[in-house]
Design a protein around this motif. Structure first.
Motif, mmCIF file in Angstrom:
data_model
loop_
_atom_site.group_PDB
_atom_site.id
_atom_site.type_symbol
_atom_site.label_atom_id
_atom_site.label_comp_id
_atom_site.label_asym_id
_atom_site.label_seq_id
_atom_site.Cartn_x
_atom_site.Cartn_y
_atom_site.Cartn_z
ATOM 1 N N GLY A 238 -6.180 20.130 -69.581
ATOM 2 C CA GLY A 238 -5.275 19.848 -70.681
ATOM 3 C C GLY A 238 -4.325 18.705 -70.467
ATOM 4 N N GLY A 239 -4.543 17.889 -69.435
ATOM 5 C CA GLY A 239 -3.632 16.813 -69.121
ATOM 6 C C GLY A 239 -4.153 15.445 -69.521
ATOM 7 N N ASN A 240 -3.290 14.626 -70.063
ATOM 8 C CA ASN A 240 -3.612 13.248 -70.423
ATOM 9 C C ASN A 240 -3.501 12.385 -69.172
ATOM 10 O OD1 ASN A 240 -3.711 10.639 -71.389
ATOM 11 N ND2 ASN A 240 -2.068 10.891 -72.888
ATOM 12 N N PRO A 241 -4.592 11.765 -68.710
ATOM 13 C CA PRO A 241 -4.511 10.929 -67.506
ATOM 14 C C PRO A 241 -3.463 9.834 -67.602
ATOM 15 C CG PRO A 241 -6.804 11.304 -68.115
ATOM 16 C CD PRO A 241 -5.974 11.841 -69.240
ATOM 17 N N LEU A 242 -3.114 9.427 -68.828
ATOM 18 C CA LEU A 242 -2.099 8.389 -68.996
ATOM 19 C C LEU A 242 -0.691 8.933 -68.812
ATOM 20 C CD1 LEU A 242 -3.432 6.607 -72.228
ATOM 21 C CD2 LEU A 242 -4.112 6.238 -69.852
ATOM 22 N N LYS A 243 -0.531 10.261 -68.774
ATOM 23 C CA LYS A 243 0.806 10.855 -68.724
ATOM 24 C C LYS A 243 1.020 11.806 -67.551
ATOM 25 C CE LYS A 243 2.426 9.063 -72.601
ATOM 26 N NZ LYS A 243 2.603 9.883 -73.812
ATOM 27 N N VAL A 244 -0.031 12.452 -67.027
ATOM 28 C CA VAL A 244 0.184 13.417 -65.943
ATOM 29 C C VAL A 244 0.581 12.680 -64.674
ATOM 30 C CG1 VAL A 244 -1.500 15.036 -66.898
ATOM 31 C CG2 VAL A 244 -2.221 13.408 -65.138
ATOM 32 N N PRO A 245 1.386 13.303 -63.809
ATOM 33 C CA PRO A 245 1.754 12.651 -62.555
ATOM 34 C C PRO A 245 0.565 12.514 -61.613
ATOM 35 C CG PRO A 245 2.582 14.897 -62.610
ATOM 36 C CD PRO A 245 2.046 14.607 -63.976
ATOM 37 N N ALA A 246 0.626 11.530 -60.742
ATOM 38 C CA ALA A 246 -0.488 11.217 -59.839
ATOM 39 C C ALA A 246 -0.735 12.297 -58.807
ATOM 40 C CB ALA A 246 -0.236 9.881 -59.140
ATOM 41 N N ILE A 247 0.138 13.293 -58.733
ATOM 42 C CA ILE A 247 -0.151 14.399 -57.817
ATOM 43 C C ILE A 247 -1.484 15.055 -58.181
ATOM 44 C CG2 ILE A 247 1.068 16.202 -59.114
ATOM 45 C CD1 ILE A 247 2.081 17.214 -56.325
ATOM 46 N N TYR A 248 -1.918 14.885 -59.437
ATOM 47 C CA TYR A 248 -3.199 15.452 -59.854
ATOM 48 C C TYR A 248 -4.388 14.734 -59.236
ATOM 49 C CZ TYR A 248 -1.191 18.787 -63.090
ATOM 50 O OH TYR A 248 -0.504 19.858 -63.619
ATOM 51 N N ALA A 249 -4.154 13.658 -58.496
ATOM 52 C CA ALA A 249 -5.246 13.055 -57.718
ATOM 53 C C ALA A 249 -5.775 14.042 -56.686
ATOM 54 C CB ALA A 249 -4.763 11.777 -57.031
ATOM 55 N N MET A 250 -4.997 15.096 -56.420
ATOM 56 C CA MET A 250 -5.448 16.120 -55.484
ATOM 57 C C MET A 250 -6.724 16.794 -55.957
ATOM 58 S SD MET A 250 -3.011 19.443 -56.221
ATOM 59 C CE MET A 250 -1.454 18.588 -56.102
ATOM 60 N N ILE A 251 -6.999 16.802 -57.271
ATOM 61 C CA ILE A 251 -8.200 17.467 -57.783
ATOM 62 C C ILE A 251 -9.443 16.894 -57.118
ATOM 63 C CG2 ILE A 251 -9.613 17.867 -59.831
ATOM 64 C CD1 ILE A 251 -7.090 17.940 -61.497
ATOM 65 N N HIS A 252 -9.431 15.595 -56.867
ATOM 66 C CA HIS A 252 -10.579 14.958 -56.205
ATOM 67 C C HIS A 252 -10.865 15.650 -54.875
ATOM 68 C CE1 HIS A 252 -13.266 11.749 -54.839
ATOM 69 N NE2 HIS A 252 -12.576 11.708 -53.715
ATOM 70 N N PHE A 253 -9.812 15.958 -54.124
ATOM 71 C CA PHE A 253 -10.021 16.568 -52.806
ATOM 72 C C PHE A 253 -10.210 18.076 -52.889
ATOM 73 C CE2 PHE A 253 -9.504 12.782 -50.388
ATOM 74 C CZ PHE A 253 -10.043 13.097 -49.149
ATOM 75 N N VAL A 254 -9.633 18.709 -53.901
ATOM 76 C CA VAL A 254 -9.909 20.134 -54.098
ATOM 77 C C VAL A 254 -11.404 20.333 -54.274
ATOM 78 C CG1 VAL A 254 -9.605 22.087 -55.665
ATOM 79 C CG2 VAL A 254 -7.631 20.702 -55.011
ATOM 80 N N GLU A 255 -12.010 19.524 -55.142
ATOM 81 C CA GLU A 255 -13.447 19.650 -55.379
ATOM 82 C C GLU A 255 -14.256 19.174 -54.181
ATOM 83 O OE1 GLU A 255 -13.447 19.236 -60.242
ATOM 84 O OE2 GLU A 255 -13.906 17.480 -59.017
ATOM 85 N N LYS A 256 -13.813 18.118 -53.558
ATOM 86 C CA LYS A 256 -14.529 17.603 -52.392
ATOM 87 C C LYS A 256 -14.520 18.608 -51.240
ATOM 88 C CE LYS A 256 -13.861 14.040 -48.834
ATOM 89 N NZ LYS A 256 -15.265 13.741 -48.589
ATOM 90 N N THR A 257 -13.413 19.335 -51.089
ATOM 91 C CA THR A 257 -13.272 20.271 -49.978
ATOM 92 C C THR A 257 -14.083 21.544 -50.194
ATOM 93 O OG1 THR A 257 -11.049 19.426 -49.531
ATOM 94 C CG2 THR A 257 -11.614 21.565 -48.584
ATOM 95 N N TRP A 258 -14.039 22.084 -51.421
ATOM 96 C CA TRP A 258 -14.674 23.393 -51.659
ATOM 97 C C TRP A 258 -15.821 23.345 -52.669
ATOM 98 C CZ3 TRP A 258 -9.064 23.534 -51.574
ATOM 99 C CH2 TRP A 258 -8.555 24.027 -50.369
ATOM 100 N N GLY A 259 -16.067 22.191 -53.264
ATOM 101 C CA GLY A 259 -17.188 22.072 -54.175
ATOM 102 C C GLY A 259 -16.893 22.611 -55.565
#
Length: 573
Positions: A238-259
């Protein structure tokens, strides 16, 4: 002090010592409500979950029609050890003190094949990994298979955007740092006071995690395709990439770590498994039981009753039935919990003005459809992101202008590529999800919905994603923001709760412990830390910890685990 002079929490602790179990009522049987129900049962509460619909799931409701099975909401499952922890809980063994991220889980290689669940999970459901995580289609017909494997990612960048290879290396390292600090270390932090927020601000600034995610991606990638690949995922919460804080870059590693994983039988199978676990622990489910209001009473304090506190004492159903409880938790929409279920005079922090001024997430048009396979191969994957010709402008149309554009992007879910049991032999079940403005737009979805549905299905056919789709189509059904507003009781028909912009994150997001009313708590997408299945399960653990502190559950153990607070003393946010 007489029992009548004690706060409700103190009375509850006294009752517990005398042998009476504490009671809890949870409003809503979504992922958050079910996960919290399991945890409260493990803490020793006698918990009842009140669900307004005829079956559990909330946004993860599952329905069947004409031999097809459709998950109506979440389909992306990550962090399977969160699920394993829930299925491992036992009555009287809270599990709140187990490491949130055991070293073996964090350091273990991602499961690439076979079952993804642990031994407890396998007693209830089968979870399998999905590769690639997503196939991302661009408007020019090219695509990117996103699977978190750095070597595979580098190979695809060399083809699509070789100029961005150095940028990817920097992004990879910086996203890792955000993941380690923002998720592994701070993921379970309940920001109940401003001080808890201020203590982490320097670290977030150092990590450059407060600028917008899209701006963060543009630091590393010059090619628009790569900017989209490494920023689109917040749309799934539900987040707009143009507005959410960059802390959401963590999603890349959440998925990378656990699939990324899939539950055989669909997400609904996981919902039913959570219900089974909850009931095995002694919990009670109530369906077709909409709550009309949360009952709130005043408890007089010291100084001759000069100070008073408001406390939740139970709920009243629309049928008139009243259920008393020591704890009331809402797994419903934050805005409508306060606006509809609690009288205005009891709400000072969560006032009408504050609630109505909050930014809500976007909504969705979701088209569920079944079609004949006709022995024709599909060049699709389980999860497909189909991006339109515009990215930034389309996001602005949806989130800010709140207009329905001529173009659209969509997430196409085709689970029968993994699990043929969801459709009759020789058929596929699918849904496609299109982000649209919420009902603050004023759009008439009775008129707009059918037209947009036809445009979306025509697009899938004419662009070659599903050749001959309309001729092969045997079932279709769609929902609009009206479904989210009317059936799921989401304010303005939002699909993901409060929009996760910077000023509605952490301390500034609705608190899991009500600031206005004692014994009242929130859990789920609207509360901290936010939307998405892993975050909602984290929310349940965070809320359980707040309740355990407030009610002195396992007080000596909790005191050693949380030495900054006395678990025998009710802590108010």
């Amino acid at each position: 002090m007489t029992p009548q002079q004690q706060t409700p929490q103190a009375q509850s602790r006294s009752a517990s010592r005398s042998g009476r179990s504490k009671t809890a009522v949870i409003i809503g049987a979504g992922f958050g409500g079910l996960a919290l129900g399991i945890r409260l049962q493990s803490l020793g509460f006698d918990t009842t979950i009140m669900e307004r619909r005829d079956a559990p799931g909330g946004r993860a409701y599952q329905f069947q029609a004409d031999g097809f099975t459709f998950d109506m909401g979440p389909t992306v499952i990550t962090v399977p050890h969160f699920i394993e922890e829930l299925f491992s809980l036992e009555r009287g063994k809270a599990g709140l003190l187990a490491p949130d991220f055991p070293p073996a889980v964090v350091s273990a290689p991602r499961v690439m094949s076979g079952l993804s669940g642990g031994p407890a999970t396998r007693r209830y459901v089968d979870i399998v990994p999905i590769l690639p995580f997503y196939r991302i289609y661009f408007d020019d017909g090219s695509f990117f298979d996103y699977d978190g494997d750095p070597e595979g990612t580098r190979a695809q960048i060399r083809v699509l955007a070789p100029e961005d290879l150095p940028g990817y290396e920097r992004f990879h390292e910086d996203a890792r740092a955000i993941f380690e600090r923002g998720f592994l270390e701070l993921g379970y932090t309940h920001f109940g006071d401003l001080g808890s927020m201020l203590r982490v601000v320097p670290d977030l600034l150092k990590l450059d995690a407060v600028r917008t995610l899209f701006s963060f991606a543009r630091k590393y990638f010059r090619n628009p395709k790569m900017q989209q690949v490494f920023s689109f995922e917040t749309l799934l919460v539900g987040g707009n990439p143009l507005k959410v804080p960059a802390i959401y870059a963590m999603i890349h590693f959440v998925e990378k770590t656990w699939g990324v994983h899939y539950v055989m039988g669909g997400t609904g199978a996981l919902v039913r498994a959570f219900v089974r676990k909850f009931e095995e622990l002694g919990g009670t489910m109530r369906y077709n039981a909409p709550v009309a209001r949360i009952e709130v009473t005043d408890a007089r304090g010291g100084m001759g009753g000069l100070f008073s506190r408001r406390f939740a004492r139970g709920v009243t159903l629309q049928c008139g039935e009243h259920l008393a409880a020591d704890v009331v938790v809402s797994n419903g929409d934050w805005a409508n919990t306060y606006l509809k279920l609690i009288e205005r005079r009891h709400r000072r922090v969560n006032s009408d003005a504050r609630v109505k001024l909050a930014r809500q997430s976007m909504s969705l048009l979701v088209v569920y459809f079944g079609f004949r396979a006709d022995s024709l191969p599909l060049d699709l994957r389980h999860h497909n992101i189909i991006l339109g010709p515009r990215y930034e402008e389309l996001l602005t149309d949806i989130f800010d202008r709140k207009v329905l554009a001529e173009d659209f992007s969509q997430y196409l879910h085709l689970p029968t590529l993994t699990d043929p049991s969801l459709a009759p032999p020789g058929y596929h079940a699918a849904y496609t999800l299109v982000p649209v403005p919420h009902n603050g737009s004023g759009l008439d979805w009775t008129e707009v919905g059918p037209k947009l549905t036809e445009r979306v299905l025509r697009f899938l056919e004419e662009r070659g994603f599903i050749p001959g789709l309309r001729e092969r189509l045997v079932y279709q059904h769609f929902v609009t923001p009206d479904y989210f507003e009317q059936e799921l009781d989401s304010y303005q028909g939002n699909a993901f709760g409060v929009e996760p912009v910077l000023m509605q994150s952490a301390y500034f997001r609705p608190h899991n412990r009500s600031e206005d009313i004692g014994n009242l708590y929130l859990v789920g997408a609207s509360a901290q830390p936010g939307a998405g299945t892993p975050s909602v399960m984290m929310s349940a653990k965070m809320t359980a910890r707040e309740i355990a502190r407030d009610f002195g559950v396992h007080s000596s153990i909790l005191q050693s685990a949380f030495p900054q607070e006395d678990p025998e003393v009710p802590v108010r946010g």
